[in-house]
Design a protein around this motif. Sequence first.
Motif, mmCIF file in Angstrom:
data_model
loop_
_atom_site.group_PDB
_atom_site.id
_atom_site.type_symbol
_atom_site.label_atom_id
_atom_site.label_comp_id
_atom_site.label_asym_id
_atom_site.label_seq_id
_atom_site.Cartn_x
_atom_site.Cartn_y
_atom_site.Cartn_z
ATOM 1 N N ALA A 164 0.862 -1.189 0.000
ATOM 2 C CA ALA A 164 0.000 0.000 0.000
ATOM 3 C C ALA A 164 0.889 1.227 0.000
ATOM 4 O O ALA A 164 1.959 1.213 0.622
ATOM 5 N N VAL A 165 0.468 2.270 -0.698
ATOM 6 C CA VAL A 165 1.252 3.514 -0.697
ATOM 7 C C VAL A 165 0.305 4.684 -0.495
ATOM 8 O O VAL A 165 -0.571 4.938 -1.333
ATOM 9 N N ALA A 202 1.441 -0.132 -10.968
ATOM 10 C CA ALA A 202 0.047 0.294 -10.850
ATOM 11 C C ALA A 202 -0.215 1.445 -11.803
ATOM 12 O O ALA A 202 0.678 2.255 -12.072
ATOM 13 N N SER A 203 -1.434 1.503 -12.323
ATOM 14 C CA SER A 203 -1.876 2.655 -13.108
ATOM 15 C C SER A 203 -2.651 3.542 -12.145
ATOM 16 O O SER A 203 -3.652 3.106 -11.565
ATOM 17 N N LEU A 204 -2.179 4.757 -11.936
ATOM 18 C CA LEU A 204 -2.852 5.638 -10.987
ATOM 19 C C LEU A 204 -4.036 6.324 -11.657
ATOM 20 O O LEU A 204 -3.874 7.111 -12.586
ATOM 21 N N TYR A 211 3.086 3.670 -12.972
ATOM 22 C CA TYR A 211 4.300 3.672 -12.164
ATOM 23 C C TYR A 211 4.710 2.248 -11.837
ATOM 24 O O TYR A 211 3.868 1.352 -11.758
ATOM 25 N N TYR A 212 6.011 2.055 -11.563
ATOM 26 C CA TYR A 212 6.447 0.742 -11.093
ATOM 27 C C TYR A 212 7.544 0.914 -10.056
ATOM 28 O O TYR A 212 8.138 1.990 -9.935
ATOM 29 N N VAL A 233 5.885 2.519 -5.369
ATOM 30 C CA VAL A 233 4.897 2.529 -6.449
ATOM 31 C C VAL A 233 4.081 3.819 -6.374
ATOM 32 O O VAL A 233 3.540 4.164 -5.334
ATOM 33 N N GLY A 234 4.026 4.528 -7.486
ATOM 34 C CA GLY A 234 3.193 5.729 -7.543
ATOM 35 C C GLY A 234 3.917 7.014 -7.201
ATOM 36 O O GLY A 234 3.382 8.104 -7.413
ATOM 37 N N ILE A 235 5.128 6.912 -6.660
ATOM 38 C CA ILE A 235 5.860 8.137 -6.330
ATOM 39 C C ILE A 235 7.260 8.134 -6.937
ATOM 40 O O ILE A 235 8.010 9.086 -6.770
#
Lengths: 505, 161
Positions: A164-165, A202-204, A211-212, A233-235
């Motif tokens: 989780a992020v 994940a595709s935000l 992002y990966y 992930v995502g950042i």
Amino acid sequence: MGWYHLFYQYNPDSAVWGNITWGHAVSRDLIHWFYLPFAMVPDQWYDTNGVWTGSATLLPDGQIMMLYTGDTNDSVQVQNLAYPANLSDPLLIDWIKYPGNPVLVPPTGIETDEFRDPTTGWVGPDGKWRITIGSRINETIGVSLVYQTTNFTTYELLEGFLHAVPGTGMWECVDFYPVAINGSQGLDTSANGPDIKHVLKASLDNTKVDYYALGTYDPVTDRWTPDNPKEDVGIGLRVDYGRYYASKTFYDQYKKRRILWGWINETDTEEDDLEKGWASVQTIPRAVLFDNKTGTNLLQWPVEEIESLRLNSTDFEEVLVEPGSVVPLDIGMAAQLDIFVEFETELISDSVVEEYGCSGGAVDRSSLGPFGILAIADQTLSELTPVFFRPVNSTDGTLKTYFCADETRSSKALDVFKQVYGSTVPVLEDEKLGMRVLVDHSIVESFAQGGRTVITSRIYPTEAIYGAARLFLFNNATSVNVKATLKIWELNSAFIRPFPFVDSN
Amino acid sequence: MSLRLKSVTTIVFFRKNGVVALKTPFYDLCLSSLNPQNPITDVKALASAMTNLVLSNATDTLSYIQELIKQGADPQLQKPLADCAELYIPVVKYNLPQAINALMRGRFGFTSYLLSDAGKQAQDCEKNFSGSSQSPLTERNKLLSNLCDVAVAILKLLQKG
């Protein structure tokens, strides 16, 4: 020899999103594709509002378990199972939806419209299959749920999350797969061991960016931990720094490679899409490998089968491009190309410590850059798409290299979104700056340093089209001479068309 | 006319003596004598004023960011500030001028898309400052994001015709 299958989200009724159906196409070589009839249509209560994204899991006994998200008549997102009607049909034309669908409904605590895109399954040490599904908590925390199954019809939700992020929002199209640390091949989705890292992608939904991150998967606790939490992930790293979304990989067990697909959506208006009658394309498939040299990112590279489209090639040795100049490359047709370029630079006056990135585009002159190519340009340069490097002696004492694609002058058309895309690219000592660029009329896919940083551009030229398209070298730096060595292939068309069924009378 | 706005805390619309004014902490804008007989023009003029306001705000914030980078007072902030500049530069240089042009030509949908995107860039800039570093841009980023929301809301009125 088998067929590669592509199932894609398709609206048969309009060029804007809706009535989502599973389109189906097959290929022998990932390049020449044939359209088949729709694999699945929204004809059940549990997918009547859309047969959305799904993934195939190939079982050891040859069965194919297709899990997909259905949007129900009440707009609830559920997971459904489907499988080929006839496994001995190499084209897998007909599909059966499991009579007991849905096999998964949103669990307690998960919003009924934020539960979608199940992944390919992988086997754990206990012999049970796992899949992961993206979602969100408290609207802002992106998460991935893990389910265990032995039969793909009944599932057990595991406690907690694969990862989780906070702050990343809804995770769409989650992808989870292993890569070999010192290997040169792809790995089966169930592979695990000491020389393996796992990629979580994940595709935000909030930003429409993929992002990966690289990390370690613990198959006992079913948790994944990023190597570098600052680039979680995502950042952290993007899969592609251009117009690119909803990507996912699959394992090609025959050629032992992990293949990545990505969606290029339109940047023109919906009215334009309706008028032209179609929208969206897929990138050329890419092989994905762990970058052993940097240890911190993946490498993407167009599949080698693209080479089957190559026609004649032209070589250019050490073309000198002085500061502020543009050099035409005489190669004939320039709308379908496979370009390899390597650059050498020579400092001719003092360079400066400065802060520059991609954002100003190719017109911004800094001392060590920008320099690169002008793709899909016309003779008068009224339209051009620079793809370039910008090395920068940064104020923090390091030499950073930006790799960018500048769409701001790509088209005279007014109502198309024209961005400057890019990012820094790792460049190791003794490495020359090099790029590979695939040009296809209105798509430019640009790969830097063997695929460490990739940028996909969606452009709408009005002048630089067909025979009027040209290719140039440019150097807009103030303090360096640039020498470029190039090998450029003209590419044939792939002639994508409906499958040539022959009547058997 | 009424507009449904998300939590706008620092923008105040007020009408005084037939003049609609927009008061913000950093920039004041006044439109003089809106014509009550021709509502569409009024809304379009308001949209135009808003879009220009978004551009001045973004331009001002970009200069502020570049000044902070130059002064280099806090080394921990250098990277997030540089990343913010990267986000703001194309907004100021390309996307907002394109939005102004699109609005003039009546392409309200596309204008809205560009403004929404500009608002997102401001939010992404703010995200660069995570727990450890205190953002010097919070007020400005929030304002820009809110202004974009207002502009998009006004454009929705125009799109409805």
